[in-house]
Design a protein around this motif. Structure first.
Motif, PDB file in Angstrom:
ATOM      1  N   SER A   1       0.812  -1.604   0.004  1.00  0.00           N
ATOM      2  CA  SER A   1      -0.025  -0.070   0.095  1.00  0.00           C
ATOM      3  C   SER A   1       0.969   1.366  -0.066  1.00  0.00           C
ATOM      4  CB  SER A   1      -1.604   0.120   1.131  1.00  0.00           C
ATOM      5  OG  SER A   1      -0.228  -0.251   2.535  1.00  0.00           O
TER       6      SER A   1
ATOM      7  N   LEU B   1       2.608   1.835  -3.717  1.00  0.00           N
ATOM      8  CA  LEU B   1       1.035   2.353  -4.826  1.00  0.00           C
ATOM      9  C   LEU B   1       0.505   3.890  -3.837  1.00  0.00           C
ATOM     10  CD1 LEU B   1      -1.229   2.215  -6.495  1.00  0.00           C
ATOM     11  CD2 LEU B   1      -3.039   0.704  -4.197  1.00  0.00           C
TER      12      LEU B   1
ATOM     13  N   VAL C   1      -3.937   4.984   1.204  1.00  0.00           N
ATOM     14  CA  VAL C   1      -5.116   3.788  -0.121  1.00  0.00           C
ATOM     15  C   VAL C   1      -6.115   3.189   1.481  1.00  0.00           C
ATOM     16  CG1 VAL C   1      -4.761   1.619  -0.971  1.00  0.00           C
ATOM     17  CG2 VAL C   1      -3.250   3.663  -1.184  1.00  0.00           C
TER      18      VAL C   1
ATOM     19  N   CYS D   1      -3.520  -4.343  -3.870  1.00  0.00           N
ATOM     20  CA  CYS D   1      -2.497  -2.941  -3.497  1.00  0.00           C
ATOM     21  C   CYS D   1      -1.655  -3.300  -4.974  1.00  0.00           C
ATOM     22  CB  CYS D   1      -1.820  -2.734  -3.007  1.00  0.00           C
ATOM     23  SG  CYS D   1      -2.998  -1.499  -1.053  1.00  0.00           S
TER      24      CYS D   1
END
Ligand SMILES: Cc1ncc(COP(=O)(O)O)c(C=O)c1O
Length: 391
Positions: free
Chosen positions: A62, A65, A80, A246
């Motif tokens: 995450s 990302l 996220v 993710c």
């Protein structure tokens, strides 16, 4: 760094040789500490935002990302979340409290409307709806306690554009924050934070992930204060995206620019062809010169995605069912942003307080995927022929 380069270069595995290109999936609940001191202080200060401390507060996946999304958004940092809708509800609920008022465009995504009227109201937060075309006239709808002006452009189902910079200016002059659901444009076609928005929301489920196989959300903020506030809210509610999702979302983002380029060009081709057909009353697509929102779109947006509305002349639902049910390449489904073409159907009335849709008894929504646009046109042409039983 240009947007397409960021999408390729960021959030990758740190190993430069003899390692994988992609950051592997870190499936985790427990994250081990090096020693007791590290364990005791694992959530202290910035550790909770910067370090990986527990699976439910994020993993390396995450974080990678989030880092990539923040860079593409031109934002400070990204949180996220488990779905696009939870990105909306977490962002909104993080910045309002009892006694506050939220101003929402009438064309907002339906579940966002429901969250405001049915959930926020139970926590003492008022909400009301404004004409999405209000521009600086949004000031008339603001109240002394308006804490947040929400935007979404184009609107869900009816595709109204919004004058985001004018709305943001009005909101800020009156001490309110501005959030935007920018899922339609993605940060490739519009960067909300550069147009005065404080909180940019993406349903990464759609174009960012791009393959119709997961749900995920992202909230990007302009400031550290807002980032912490929203990260704390997401944490407190236990909202989390799985490491696998993710990973897949980041993998999807690698091809975002090229997918959008192709899907947008195909959407334009199909939309123009539909406009030329006698069965079609109106194509709701801001990238078309005929669209009432075209001037705003042209002024502010760098491109268009591939989702548009279709208003038909016929009022015969059975005829439209014949058209849609017989489509070969377009499947019937409600999400969008994937690699495949879709059609959705919405019977009126849809919930609206200020601008009810009165032009037609129903609207179709078309999502253009990566198929060859000539094949898509042929599929739709055969479908239109079925309207009056010609095929
Ligand atoms: C404009 C918009 N925002 C948010 C969402 C919610 O995304 P998710 O399905 O990931 O919850 C959707 C889903 O259709 C949407 O269309």
């Amino acid at each position: 760094m240009k947007q397409d380069t960021k999408l390729v270069a960021l959030g990758r595995a740190p190993v430069r040789a003899q390692g994988p290109v992609n950051l592997p999936v870190h499936r985790a609940s427990t994250i081990l500490s090096e020693n007791l001191d590290g364990y005791v202080h694992r959530f202290d200060g910035d550790n909770r935002y910067d370090n990986v401390t527990y699976g439910a507060t994020g993993t390396q996946n995450s974080r990678a990302l989030a880092e990539t999304v923040a860079a593409v958004e031109g934002g400070y940092r990204t949180v996220v979340t488990g779905s696009g809708l939870s990105a909306v509800t977490m962002a909104v609920s993080a910045v309002v409290g009892a006694g506050d008022h939220v101003l929402v465009p009438d064309s907002v995504y339906g579940p966002t409307r429901r969250f405001c009227t049915e959930v926020l109201s139970r926590y003492g937060v008022e909400s009301s709806f404004y004409d999405p075309g209000a521009g600086k006239g949004v000031a008339d709808a603001m109240r002394a306690n308006t804490r947040l002006v929400y935007t979404e452009a184009p609107g869900s189902l009816t595709f109204e554009m919004q004058d985001v910079p004018a709305i943001a200016k009005c909101a800020h002059e009156r001490g309110a924050l501005v959030a935007m659901d920018n899922t339609w444009a993605t940060p490739i076609c519009f960067r909300p934070l550069e147009h005065g928005v404080d909180i940019s929301i993406q349903a990464g489920t759609k174009y960012l992930a791009g393959h119709s196989d997961l749900v995920i959300g992202m909230i990007t903020t302009a400031t550290d204060t807002l980032f912490r506030r929203i990260a704390d809210q997401v944490n407190a509610f236990g909202d989390v995206a799985s490491p696998d999702d993710c990973f897949l979302a980041l993998r999807g983002m690698r091809s975002l620019c090229v997918r959008l380029e192709r899907q947008s060009a195909s959407a334009m081709k199909v939309a123009r062809w539909l406009e030329s057909r006698p069965e079609v009353k109106r194509v709701l697509y801001p990238a078309l010169e005929s669209d009432p929102g075209h001037a705003l779109w042209k002024r502010d947006f760098a491109g268009a995605s591939s989702l548009f509305g279709l208003a038909m002349h016929t009022t015969d639902e059975a005829a439209v069912a014949r058209m849609v049910n017989g489509l070969d390449l377009f499947r019937i489904g409600s999400s969008w942003g994937g690699y495949e073409s879709l059609v959705a159907y919405n019977r009126m009335p849809i919930p609206r307080s200020v601008n009810p849709w009165t032009e037609t008894p129903f609207l179709l929504r078309i999502h253009i995927g990566l198929e060859n646009p000539d094949d898509l046109v042929a599929d739709l042409a055969a479908g239109l022929d079925r309207l009056d039983g010609r095929a």
